[in-house]
Design an enzyme around this catalytic site. Structure first.
Site, PDB file in Angstrom:
ATOM      1  N   THR A  72       0.836  -1.205   0.000  1.00 49.83           N
ATOM      2  CA  THR A  72       0.000   0.000   0.000  1.00 49.83           C
ATOM      3  C   THR A  72       0.867   1.249   0.000  1.00 49.83           C
ATOM      4  O   THR A  72       0.649   2.179  -0.780  1.00 49.83           O
ATOM      5  CB  THR A  72      -0.958  -0.002   1.204  1.00 49.83           C
ATOM      6  N   ASN A 151      -5.131 -10.364  -7.571  1.00 46.32           N
ATOM      7  CA  ASN A 151      -5.218 -11.029  -6.274  1.00 46.32           C
ATOM      8  C   ASN A 151      -6.533 -11.756  -6.030  1.00 46.32           C
ATOM      9  O   ASN A 151      -6.645 -12.514  -5.073  1.00 46.32           O
ATOM     10  CB  ASN A 151      -4.993  -9.999  -5.154  1.00 46.32           C
ATOM     11  N   GLN A 181       1.425 -10.274  -5.929  1.00 46.24           N
ATOM     12  CA  GLN A 181       0.919 -11.651  -6.026  1.00 46.24           C
ATOM     13  C   GLN A 181       1.759 -12.519  -6.958  1.00 46.24           C
ATOM     14  O   GLN A 181       1.601 -13.738  -6.981  1.00 46.24           O
ATOM     15  CB  GLN A 181      -0.543 -11.644  -6.497  1.00 46.24           C
ATOM     16  N   SER A 201       5.857  -7.611  -1.577  1.00 48.81           N
ATOM     17  CA  SER A 201       5.475  -7.574  -0.166  1.00 48.81           C
ATOM     18  C   SER A 201       5.912  -8.844   0.553  1.00 48.81           C
ATOM     19  O   SER A 201       5.780  -9.949   0.024  1.00 48.81           O
ATOM     20  CB  SER A 201       3.953  -7.409  -0.050  1.00 48.81           C
ATOM     21  N   HIS A 203       4.747 -10.323   3.451  1.00 54.31           N
ATOM     22  CA  HIS A 203       3.808 -11.261   4.075  1.00 54.31           C
ATOM     23  C   HIS A 203       3.049 -12.131   3.075  1.00 54.31           C
ATOM     24  O   HIS A 203       2.308 -13.027   3.465  1.00 54.31           O
ATOM     25  CB  HIS A 203       2.844 -10.525   5.018  1.00 54.31           C
ATOM     26  N   THR A 239      13.556   5.489  10.370  1.00 53.16           N
ATOM     27  CA  THR A 239      14.353   4.338  10.808  1.00 53.16           C
ATOM     28  C   THR A 239      13.830   3.056  10.188  1.00 53.16           C
ATOM     29  O   THR A 239      12.656   2.722  10.327  1.00 53.16           O
ATOM     30  CB  THR A 239      14.315   4.217  12.341  1.00 53.16           C
ATOM     31  N   CYS A 323      -8.553  -6.830   1.599  1.00 53.80           N
ATOM     32  CA  CYS A 323      -8.607  -5.373   1.778  1.00 53.80           C
ATOM     33  C   CYS A 323     -10.018  -4.830   1.602  1.00 53.80           C
ATOM     34  O   CYS A 323     -10.327  -3.719   2.028  1.00 53.80           O
ATOM     35  CB  CYS A 323      -7.667  -4.684   0.785  1.00 53.80           C
TER      36      CYS A 323
END
Length: 377
Positions: A72, A151, A181, A201, A203, A239, A323
């Site tokens: 995102t 997705n 994906q 991504s 995850h 950071t 989402c």
């Protein structure tokens, strides 16, 4: 009762080695990568190693990889960053009607700010015709956004061909690919495919949540979303989350694209062959979709009703994109599917850890659900 998790497009279980790496970084190598002492240097070396691993997985230079909080943020960085940087060059953005919500909502915001956004419609298989890009991209186009793999239905866009069209029609247009994906499931070659920016991504590939990577080709100018420190050449200051980034790279090191794809094909083919025996089930994903994703409709039973029924048997699938939080799928709507197909759709998505037993558990619970819920209705 054992769990049967078949919602891997939403998220995946973190691999044991990746989780162990995150823990070690949080408890041992917990220094701030920007600190000048030894503890900070060790954390910085971990980031450097992770950046090199992810760059190698995409066949790009490590200096072109930036870490973000996930897709995102990455998609928003590109959509808003390019529109701000190239506002004087034009005001047209070309995308598809089946992009991830982080692209769709960002584009809608730009529309309200006066940009022209073209949403290209897919064919019935979920693939946008090449002719649509030929017609849409022109000298006023500053950005083209295309998702490599959808997705919800698993449709695969030909990113290489689209890249050639974009650069032939307007060499100055930025070509962005949401490859979330696709990453880890197919070979990605952004440099070869004329892709200027690309996001992935953690995850979705058995790494932890909260971290992603954004490829920005050398020479591409993007106005940053965030302002603050000197980290990541000021393109994404703040950071860096070293524990998540290091764990992400461990998950990437565990990729085995060819063997895992073959495994997914076997599971997908088996599931489709068994679903053909159930009269009230229709498959919505095309035969040439990515084998990790299968979208179906169960006639007469609302998606959410069936989803929660399956959950009682510890079988986990999705009714649409996670989402969307239960809203009607705009992706299936873009395919011109009737409302009754959209309202009864389920998404089954595989990972390398799934087994035939998971598929059998889903089928058994689905059949039981069809009988029970149809009787109640």
């Amino acid at each position: 009762m054992s769990e049967h998790y078949l919602d891997n497009c939403a998220t995946t279980v973190t691999s044991e080695k990746a989780a162990q790496k995150a823990l070690a970084m949080m408890t041992s190598e917990y220094g701030n990568p920007s600190s000048l002492h030894r503890k900070g240097l060790r954390a910085e070396l971990e980031l450097t190693n992770a950046r090199e691993i992810i760059a190698e997985s995409l066949s790009v230079d490590a200096s072109e990889i930036y870490f973000t909080s996930g897709s995102t943020e990455s998609n928003n960085t590109v959509v808003f960053g390019v529109s701000n940087a190239k506002r004087r060059s034009g005001n047209k953005i070309v995308t598809t009607a089946i992009e991830h919500s982080s692209v769709m909502e960002a584009c809608k915001k730009l529309e309200s700010d006066g940009f022209e956004v073209i949403y290209l419609k897919p064919d019935e298989s979920g693939v946008v015709p090449m002719s649509a890009f030929e017609d849409a991209v022109d000298e006023n186009t500053i950005l083209v956004c295309v998702m490599a793999v959808n997705n919800e239905i698993g449709s695969v866009q030909n990113i290489e061909r689209i890249g050639k069209i974009v650069k032939r029609k307007n060499p100055d247009a930025i070509f962005h690919c949401d490859a979330v994906q696709a990453y880890g499931k197919m070979v990605l070659k952004p440099k070869k495919w004329n892709v200027d920016t690309l996001c992935v991504s953690s995850h979705k590939v058995h790494g932890p949540k909260g971290v992603g990577a954004l490829y920005i080709k050398k020479g591409v100018r993007i106005t940053p979303l965030l302002y603050g420190g000197e980290q990541q050449k000021k393109t994404r200051p703040g950071t860096e989350c070293a524990p998540l980034i290091a764990a992400f790279s461990v998950a990437v090191n565990e990729f085995d694209i060819a063997n895992n794809r073959e495994h997914a094909i076997n599971l997908n083919n088996y599931l489709k062959s068994e679903l053909k025996k159930i009269d009230c089930v229709t498959v919505n994903s095309a035969d040439n979709a990515l084998p990790y994703v299968l979208n179906i409709s169960v006639k007469g039973i609302k998606s959410e009703t069936m989803l929660h029924y399956l959950e009682e048997d510890d079988v986990y699938v999705s009714s649409s994109s996670a989402c969307a939080k239960g809203k009607k799928s705009y992706v299936l709507k873009a395919l011109n599917l009737p409302d009754d197909r959209i309202d009864t759709s389920l998404r089954i998505s595989f990972s390398k850890y799934n087994t035939i037993e998971d598929v059998d558990a889903f089928l058994a619970s689905l059949k039981k659900g069809i009988e029970t819920l149809a009787r109640i209705k």
